[in-house]
Design a protein around this motif. Structure first.
Motif, PDB file in Angstrom:
ATOM      1  N   TRP A  20      63.618  -0.350 -37.619  1.00 17.49           N
ATOM      2  CA  TRP A  20      62.339  -1.031 -37.426  1.00 17.49           C
ATOM      3  C   TRP A  20      62.534  -2.349 -36.688  1.00 17.49           C
ATOM      4  N   THR A  74      55.389   9.324 -47.565  1.00 16.92           N
ATOM      5  CA  THR A  74      54.247   9.638 -46.706  1.00 16.92           C
ATOM      6  C   THR A  74      52.954   9.096 -47.299  1.00 16.92           C
ATOM      7  N   SER A  77      48.876   2.235 -43.822  1.00 22.21           N
ATOM      8  CA  SER A  77      48.125   2.337 -42.567  1.00 22.21           C
ATOM      9  C   SER A  77      46.648   2.068 -42.803  1.00 22.21           C
ATOM     10  N   SER A 110      56.830   6.292 -40.728  1.00 23.95           N
ATOM     11  CA  SER A 110      57.942   5.857 -41.572  1.00 23.95           C
ATOM     12  C   SER A 110      58.271   6.868 -42.665  1.00 23.95           C
ATOM     13  N   GLY A 111      57.253   7.565 -43.187  1.00 23.34           N
ATOM     14  CA  GLY A 111      57.532   8.603 -44.175  1.00 23.34           C
ATOM     15  C   GLY A 111      58.373   9.713 -43.589  1.00 23.34           C
ATOM     16  N   ILE A 145      54.248   2.726 -38.585  1.00 24.56           N
ATOM     17  CA  ILE A 145      54.066   2.747 -40.046  1.00 24.56           C
ATOM     18  C   ILE A 145      53.756   4.166 -40.513  1.00 24.56           C
ATOM     19  N   SER A 146      52.883   4.843 -39.782  1.00 24.79           N
ATOM     20  CA  SER A 146      52.531   6.216 -40.148  1.00 24.79           C
ATOM     21  C   SER A 146      53.731   7.142 -40.074  1.00 24.79           C
ATOM     22  N   THR A 193      53.043   5.235 -46.899  1.00 25.95           N
ATOM     23  CA  THR A 193      52.807   4.802 -45.522  1.00 25.95           C
ATOM     24  C   THR A 193      51.368   5.088 -45.098  1.00 25.95           C
ATOM     25  N   ASP A 194      50.801   6.172 -45.609  1.00 23.29           N
ATOM     26  CA  ASP A 194      49.392   6.451 -45.320  1.00 23.29           C
ATOM     27  C   ASP A 194      48.512   5.361 -45.909  1.00 23.29           C
TER      28      ASP A 194
END
Length: 330
Positions: free
Chosen positions: A131, A309, A316, A255-256, A252-253, A312-313
């Motif tokens: 990142w 997931t 977001s 990252s999962g 960010i989305s 991160t969702d």
């Protein structure tokens, strides 16, 4: 009750219903994914050549008698029809029973709990390095002119295409063999974590930087950026306060997915650097046809991926109010 208070209460209830609906959908999807992973793993492991009963007894070299093999099949339910074995396996998983390792003769849950920490430390450290590298590269490539953009794009494409096993070999040759700065084997300390982390982080950083750079370039042409320039804001301030936030949303989305990618890459990296963790455990279990360990590792990785997931969702949605608005409109 005043009309204003009634309106506020209705808005709060509507927001709570949306959050609850979002959570239920995610939990239902998580349950389906775990069932699908367990099913695919169960049948895929049966396609590996060899007799599971021999794996329980130590492999083909055990020279076990036919009577002993038959007894093991009865003890482990391997003599039952495949459909019955599958239903029995699902029933055990629903109760949280991951079984006992064929080779090590220890509960799989205990084994995985001992190995999970090392892999998560490696994966999260690689995610942080990826990142940070992607942010720095995307800021530089979009703010340094045409030459910087071309060089940055070349770096991104090259980094994303590097295979882990090749990158690990090169890093060991340079920083361990030639310079002697870092140990070639993961010793458990901070120094032993550096090379495995960099090996995992570089390809992911290249991919994330591509996503961030494209999003940042689109954002810099947006009307609100033009308005910020008209107000006299500096280019550096515009990039850091406005463009960087929007450029980070796709990353960010992702990252999962990225964490799942890093854990799968740990199979190679942990083996090369002789680092304890889920990756080495999974490789050894597949080699030994240790079905309970393989199933446990795959399910654990899937669970970590699902949790990341969902997180991160949620991140977001917090960072981009448009996502919450769009869901409310549906």
């Amino acid at each position: 009750m005043t009309p204003g208070l009634q309106t506020t209460n209705r808005v709060d209830r509507s927001r709570s219903h949306r959050v609850l609906r979002w959570l239920l959908v995610r939990l239902g999807g998580a349950a389906f994914v775990l069932w699908a992973v367990a099913t695919l793993t169960f049948f895929a492991i049966r396609l590996i050549p060899g007799d599971p009963a021999e794996a329980v007894l130590g492999g083909p070299g055990s020279q076990a008698s036919q009577e002993t093999l038959d007894q093991v099949r009865r003890d482990y339910g391997l003599d039952l029809p495949l459909g019955v074995q599958y239903l029995n396996a699902l029933g055990r998983l629903l109760t949280g029973d991951l079984g006992t390792s064929y080779a090590l003769k220890v509960p799989v849950a205990d084994l995985l709990s001992a190995q999970l920490g090392g892999t998560l430390i490696l994966a999260f450290s690689a995610l942080l390095v990826a990142w940070a590298s992607a942010l720095a590269l995307s800021l530089w490539s979009t703010g340094g002119g045409r030459i910087a953009g071309s060089v940055g794009q070349a770096i991104e494409l090259t980094a994303a295409a590097l295979p882990h096993f090749w990158l690990a070999t090169v890093l060991i040759a340079i920083f361990s063999s030639a310079l002697g700065w870092l140990p070639p084997v993961s010793t458990g300390g901070v120094l032993g974590l550096i090379l495995p982390t960099v090996t995992l982080a570089i390809p992911l950083a290249g991919f994330l930087a591509q996503v961030m750079r494209e999003t940042m370039l689109d954002t810099l042409d947006a009307p609100f950026i033009v308005s910020a320039r008209a107000r006299g804001e500096s280019e550096g301030g515009i990039r850091l306060r406005h463009a960087l936030r929007h450029a980070s949303l796709p990353a960010i989305s992702l990252s999962g997915w990225a964490l799942g990618y890093l854990i799968s890459g740990a199979v190679v990296v942990e083996t090369i650097f002789a680092r304890p963790g889920l990756g080495r455990t999974l490789l050894q279990a597949v080699t030994l046809r240790d079905v309970p360990i393989v199933t446990g590792v795959v399910l654990l990785v899937a669970l970590v991926y699902i949790v990341m997931t969902i997180l991160t969702d949620a991140a977001s949605r917090l960072a981009d109010p448009r996502l919450r608005t769009a869901e409310g409109e549906r």
